[in-house]
Scaffold this motif. Structure first.
Motif, PDB file in Angstrom:
ATOM      1  N   UNK A  39       0.836  -1.317   0.030  1.00  0.00           N
ATOM      2  CA  UNK A  39      -0.074  -0.177  -0.061  1.00  0.00           C
ATOM      3  C   UNK A  39       0.764   1.233  -0.115  1.00  0.00           C
ATOM      4  N   UNK A  40       2.017   1.163   0.361  1.00  0.00           N
ATOM      5  CA  UNK A  40       3.086   2.273   0.366  1.00  0.00           C
ATOM      6  C   UNK A  40       4.530   1.619   0.109  1.00  0.00           C
ATOM      7  N   UNK A  41       4.696   1.824  -1.348  1.00  0.00           N
ATOM      8  CA  UNK A  41       5.945   1.258  -1.515  1.00  0.00           C
ATOM      9  C   UNK A  41       7.257   2.044  -1.136  1.00  0.00           C
ATOM     10  N   UNK A  42       7.137   3.198  -0.397  1.00  0.00           N
ATOM     11  CA  UNK A  42       8.240   3.792   0.105  1.00  0.00           C
ATOM     12  C   UNK A  42       8.463   3.249   1.559  1.00  0.00           C
ATOM     13  N   UNK A  43       7.839   2.350   1.803  1.00  0.00           N
ATOM     14  CA  UNK A  43       8.334   1.553   3.115  1.00  0.00           C
ATOM     15  C   UNK A  43       8.836   0.157   2.759  1.00  0.00           C
ATOM     16  N   UNK A  44       9.959  -0.015   3.213  1.00  0.00           N
ATOM     17  CA  UNK A  44      10.925  -0.929   2.786  1.00  0.00           C
ATOM     18  C   UNK A  44      11.589  -1.485   4.370  1.00  0.00           C
ATOM     19  N   UNK A  45      11.856  -2.897   4.433  1.00  0.00           N
ATOM     20  CA  UNK A  45      12.633  -3.390   5.363  1.00  0.00           C
ATOM     21  C   UNK A  45      13.479  -4.642   4.730  1.00  0.00           C
ATOM     22  N   UNK A  46      14.962  -4.685   5.289  1.00  0.00           N
ATOM     23  CA  UNK A  46      15.579  -5.622   4.688  1.00  0.00           C
ATOM     24  C   UNK A  46      16.201  -6.330   5.930  1.00  0.00           C
ATOM     25  N   UNK A  47      16.245  -7.924   5.739  1.00  0.00           N
ATOM     26  CA  UNK A  47      17.043  -8.399   6.740  1.00  0.00           C
ATOM     27  C   UNK A  47      18.305  -9.501   5.982  1.00  0.00           C
ATOM     28  N   UNK A  48      19.284  -9.598   6.927  1.00  0.00           N
ATOM     29  CA  UNK A  48      20.421 -10.458   6.552  1.00  0.00           C
ATOM     30  C   UNK A  48      20.772 -11.035   7.875  1.00  0.00           C
ATOM     31  N   UNK A  49      21.145 -12.196   7.496  1.00  0.00           N
ATOM     32  CA  UNK A  49      21.650 -13.052   8.729  1.00  0.00           C
ATOM     33  C   UNK A  49      23.176 -13.632   8.580  1.00  0.00           C
ATOM     34  N   UNK A  50      24.031 -13.543   9.173  1.00  0.00           N
ATOM     35  CA  UNK A  50      25.415 -14.003   8.987  1.00  0.00           C
ATOM     36  C   UNK A  50      25.954 -14.244  10.205  1.00  0.00           C
ATOM     37  N   UNK A  51      26.479 -15.256  10.683  1.00  0.00           N
ATOM     38  CA  UNK A  51      27.515 -15.509  11.654  1.00  0.00           C
ATOM     39  C   UNK A  51      26.911 -15.132  13.152  1.00  0.00           C
ATOM     40  N   UNK A  52      25.455 -15.722  13.187  1.00  0.00           N
ATOM     41  CA  UNK A  52      24.665 -15.424  14.531  1.00  0.00           C
ATOM     42  C   UNK A  52      24.507 -13.786  14.553  1.00  0.00           C
ATOM     43  N   UNK A  53      24.693 -13.180  13.581  1.00  0.00           N
ATOM     44  CA  UNK A  53      24.028 -11.746  13.870  1.00  0.00           C
ATOM     45  C   UNK A  53      23.053 -11.288  12.641  1.00  0.00           C
ATOM     46  N   UNK A  54      22.049 -10.758  13.001  1.00  0.00           N
ATOM     47  CA  UNK A  54      21.019 -10.237  12.225  1.00  0.00           C
ATOM     48  C   UNK A  54      21.141  -9.085  12.006  1.00  0.00           C
ATOM     49  N   UNK A  55      21.131  -8.656  10.698  1.00  0.00           N
ATOM     50  CA  UNK A  55      21.204  -7.180  10.270  1.00  0.00           C
ATOM     51  C   UNK A  55      19.901  -6.656   9.739  1.00  0.00           C
ATOM     52  N   UNK A  56      19.266  -5.336  10.190  1.00  0.00           N
ATOM     53  CA  UNK A  56      18.061  -5.108   9.787  1.00  0.00           C
ATOM     54  C   UNK A  56      18.269  -3.710   9.586  1.00  0.00           C
ATOM     55  N   UNK A  57      17.415  -3.303   8.193  1.00  0.00           N
ATOM     56  CA  UNK A  57      17.382  -1.966   7.819  1.00  0.00           C
ATOM     57  C   UNK A  57      15.997  -1.553   7.231  1.00  0.00           C
ATOM     58  N   UNK A  58      15.277  -0.643   7.964  1.00  0.00           N
ATOM     59  CA  UNK A  58      14.141  -0.306   7.690  1.00  0.00           C
ATOM     60  C   UNK A  58      13.833   1.178   7.452  1.00  0.00           C
ATOM     61  N   UNK A  59      13.058   1.576   6.473  1.00  0.00           N
ATOM     62  CA  UNK A  59      12.798   2.890   6.085  1.00  0.00           C
ATOM     63  C   UNK A  59      11.426   3.184   5.843  1.00  0.00           C
ATOM     64  N   UNK A  60      11.041   4.321   6.223  1.00  0.00           N
ATOM     65  CA  UNK A  60       9.473   4.865   5.886  1.00  0.00           C
ATOM     66  C   UNK A  60       9.745   6.170   5.479  1.00  0.00           C
ATOM     67  N   UNK A  61       9.368   6.255   4.195  1.00  0.00           N
ATOM     68  CA  UNK A  61       9.387   7.640   3.754  1.00  0.00           C
ATOM     69  C   UNK A  61       8.037   8.202   3.302  1.00  0.00           C
ATOM     70  N   UNK A  62       7.915   9.579   3.082  1.00  0.00           N
ATOM     71  CA  UNK A  62       6.989  10.228   2.421  1.00  0.00           C
ATOM     72  C   UNK A  62       6.882   9.526   0.986  1.00  0.00           C
ATOM     73  N   UNK A  78       7.233   9.107  -2.815  1.00  0.00           N
ATOM     74  CA  UNK A  78       8.112   9.659  -3.771  1.00  0.00           C
ATOM     75  C   UNK A  78       7.463   9.890  -5.140  1.00  0.00           C
ATOM     76  N   UNK A  79       7.967  10.971  -5.871  1.00  0.00           N
ATOM     77  CA  UNK A  79       7.495  10.975  -7.142  1.00  0.00           C
ATOM     78  C   UNK A  79       7.860   9.949  -8.237  1.00  0.00           C
ATOM     79  N   UNK A  80       9.069   9.277  -7.721  1.00  0.00           N
ATOM     80  CA  UNK A  80       9.665   8.353  -8.618  1.00  0.00           C
ATOM     81  C   UNK A  80      10.120   7.191  -7.826  1.00  0.00           C
ATOM     82  N   UNK A  81       9.222   6.235  -7.819  1.00  0.00           N
ATOM     83  CA  UNK A  81       9.662   5.109  -7.005  1.00  0.00           C
ATOM     84  C   UNK A  81      11.014   4.594  -7.323  1.00  0.00           C
ATOM     85  N   UNK A  82      11.026   4.434  -8.568  1.00  0.00           N
ATOM     86  CA  UNK A  82      12.489   3.862  -8.911  1.00  0.00           C
ATOM     87  C   UNK A  82      13.801   4.343  -8.299  1.00  0.00           C
ATOM     88  N   UNK A  83      13.376   5.919  -8.129  1.00  0.00           N
ATOM     89  CA  UNK A  83      14.611   6.715  -7.500  1.00  0.00           C
ATOM     90  C   UNK A  83      14.738   6.246  -6.018  1.00  0.00           C
TER      91      UNK A  83
END
Length: 209
Positions: free
Chosen positions: A162-185, A187-192
C-alpha cells in the motif's frame, strides 16, 4: 551600579541566545553525524554515487567531490555505528537516536524519512525463523517479498504494497541479524527511491568483532 550589571548580563544572554539560534543547524549537524570533510569524498561515498549514476540519469553529472555534490544533490552522511557496522545515508539527517549498542534511529529532512538500522546477535538455524520475516510472510497481502545479493551477502527485502516507500531488509550471517527499515513520504519516482534504498544497503560495511 547593580542595574548596569543586570543590563550587561541580560545583553550578553540575548547575544548568546541569538548566536545559538543562528548556528543551531551547524551545531546539530556536528553532534548528529560525521559529515564529509574536505573536497574529496570517501571511497564508500564515491561507490554510492557511481551506483546512482548507473541507475539514475539525474546523477550523471555529479562529480565525486563535496562541492559539486552540494549543488543540488543530497548530502551524504557517513555513520559509524559503534563497532558493529558503518553505512552512508544520502539524505540530510536532522535527528539521530541510539537506544542501544549497534542501533540507530534516524530522521531525515529532505526527503522526510525515518530509518531504523541495527544488528542483533541471534542463534537461528535459518533466517526464515526470524519473527519479523515470518510475520510479513503471513501477511503476504500487505507485503511484497524479494531477495537481493549485495556485496556477496543475501538480503530478504519486504516492501509494503500500500506504500512502496516503506521497506525493510533482513540479512543473517555469523549469528548476527542485520535489519534496515525505512519509511518515507511518497516519492514522485519510486524507481529513484528503490535505487537510493539499495544504495544504502550497498554502502553497509560490517566490522569484525
Amino acid at each position: 551600579m547593580v542595574k548596569k550589571i543586570i543590563f550587561i548580563l541580560l545583553l550578553v544572554l540575548l547575544i548568546c541566545t541569538t548566536l545559538g539560534f543562528i548556528f543551531r543547524g551547524k551545531i546539530q549537524s556536528y553532534l548528529q553525524g560525521k559529515k564529509l570533510q574536505g573536497t574529496k569524498l570517501s571511497e564508500r561515498s564515491q561507490e554510492f554515487i557511481k551506483g546512482q549514476k548507473e541507475s539514475d540519469d539525474t546523477w550523471r553529472f555529479v562529480q565525486e567531490d563535496e562541492e559539486n555534490l552540494k549543488k543540488g544533490k543530497p548530502e551524504i552522511t557517513e555513520l559509524d555505528v559503534d563497532d558493529c557496522f558503518s553505512l552512508a545515508i544520502p539524505y540530510n539527517i536532522i535527528n539521530e537516536r541510539t537506544d542501544r549498542k549497534c542501533f540507530r534511529h534516524i530522521v531525515t529532512g529532505n526527503p522526510k524519512t525515518t530509518i531504523v538500522v541495527y544488528v542483533d546477535e541471534k542463534v537461528l538455524s535459518s533466517i526464515d525463523e526470524e519473527p519479523g520475516i515470518r510475520l510479513r510472510r503471513e501477511r503476504n497481502k500487505e507485503y511484497k517479498e524479494s531477495k537481493k545479493i549485495i556485496n556477496d551477502r543475501e538480503f530478504i527485502i519486504f516492501s509494503k504494497i500500500s506504500q512502496e516507500s516503506e521497506k525493510i531488509a533482513f540479512s543473517y550471517s555469523g549469528n548476527k541479524l542485520f535489519v534496515l527499515s525505512i519509511q518515507a513520504s511518497p516519492f514522485d519516482k519510486m524507481e529513484k527511491f528503490d535505487n537510493e534504498y539499495y544504495g544504502i544497503l550497498t554502502s553497509v560495511k560490517f566490522k569484525s568483532s
